[in-house]
Design a protein around this motif. Structure first.
Motif, mmCIF file in Angstrom:
data_model
loop_
_atom_site.group_PDB
_atom_site.id
_atom_site.type_symbol
_atom_site.label_atom_id
_atom_site.label_comp_id
_atom_site.label_asym_id
_atom_site.label_seq_id
_atom_site.Cartn_x
_atom_site.Cartn_y
_atom_site.Cartn_z
ATOM 1 N N SER A 54 -16.291 18.670 112.031
ATOM 2 C CA SER A 54 -16.887 17.996 113.186
ATOM 3 C C SER A 54 -15.852 17.704 114.265
ATOM 4 C CB SER A 54 -17.507 16.665 112.748
ATOM 5 O OG SER A 54 -16.488 15.779 112.297
ATOM 6 N N ARG B 274 -28.004 2.874 110.739
ATOM 7 C CA ARG B 274 -28.294 3.853 111.796
ATOM 8 C C ARG B 274 -28.865 3.239 113.070
ATOM 9 N NH1 ARG B 274 -30.838 9.370 109.842
ATOM 10 N NH2 ARG B 274 -30.691 9.741 112.067
ATOM 11 N N ARG C 251 -22.871 14.049 112.225
ATOM 12 C CA ARG C 251 -23.890 13.511 113.135
ATOM 13 C C ARG C 251 -23.291 12.711 114.296
ATOM 14 N NH1 ARG C 251 -27.634 11.768 109.810
ATOM 15 N NH2 ARG C 251 -29.100 13.354 110.421
ATOM 16 N N HIS C 252 -22.295 11.878 114.025
ATOM 17 C CA HIS C 252 -21.810 10.941 115.045
ATOM 18 C C HIS C 252 -20.469 11.325 115.661
ATOM 19 C CE1 HIS C 252 -25.054 8.187 114.058
ATOM 20 N NE2 HIS C 252 -24.768 8.378 112.777
#
Length: 192
Positions: free
Chosen positions: A177, A110, A151-152
């Motif tokens: 996503s 991360r 998240r990304h």
């Protein structure tokens, strides 16, 4: 960037001079695992493009001349790749992980992801849970990959492990996503 992505199943057409017709103009080769090194080295020689790879659950070492991105964030041509190879642990094996082990592998990366500004292409061997995986333990997907995509928001997730020989499988999905998930067993040419 034009990518030749390969995984799991060697294709006779790529094992020949015809590979130049199929992979003409390819900027990068990506292996999602479980291919013999001599096959990958042949592709590397014939196509004359860099080869990035992650380990499959049956791999023990990588091809000569390839760049291992397993457990790494790697940038090529301005494109950010995150490599997380291996499969769900169903017996003892070097590149097999429990869900919590895969999550720890991601957590260690991360800081690098934040420093690089994120990820454009998630390269794995196994699929994400619920997105092209199977019911048997050996072919379960990782929930960790869903978290990474949420998240990304990488543009692509490339994986193998679920072979076409296992029956009718859907080779592409669009994750919630927005990530385009591709099972590249055999081969797939992707023009980003």
């Amino acid at each position: 960037m034009k990518i030749l992505a390969v995984s799991d199943e060697e294709c006779e057409v790529l094992w020949s001079e015809r590979v130049k017709d199929i992979a003409g103009g390819v900027d990068l080769i990506i292996s999602c695992g479980d291919l013999r090194n001599d096959y990958l080295e042949f592709l590397l020689t014939m196509i004359n493009a860099p080869l990035l790879y992650v380990f499959g659950n049956h791999d023990d070492h990588g091809p000569e001349g390839g760049i291992c991105i397993d457990g790494r964030v790697y940038v090529s041509g301005g494109v950010r790749f995150l490599g997380l190879g291996g499969s769900m642990r169903y017996r003892y094996g070097e590149h097999m992980y429990t869900e919590s082990e895969m999550r720890r592998r991601y957590m260690k990366l991360r800081p690098r992801l934040w420093l690089s500004g994120g990820v454009d292409v998630l390269v794995t061997h196994a699929p994400a849970k619920g997105w092209g995986d199977l019911d048997d333990r050996a072919h379960h997907g990782f929930e960790t990959f869903n978290g990474i995509m949420t998240r990304h928001r990488p543009k692509y997730m490339l994986h193998g492990h679920v072979h076409t020989a296992y029956g009718r499988i859907k080779r592409e999905h669009i994750h919630t996503s927005g990530t385009r998930i591709m099972n590249v067993c055999g081969y797939k040419v992707i023009d980003t």
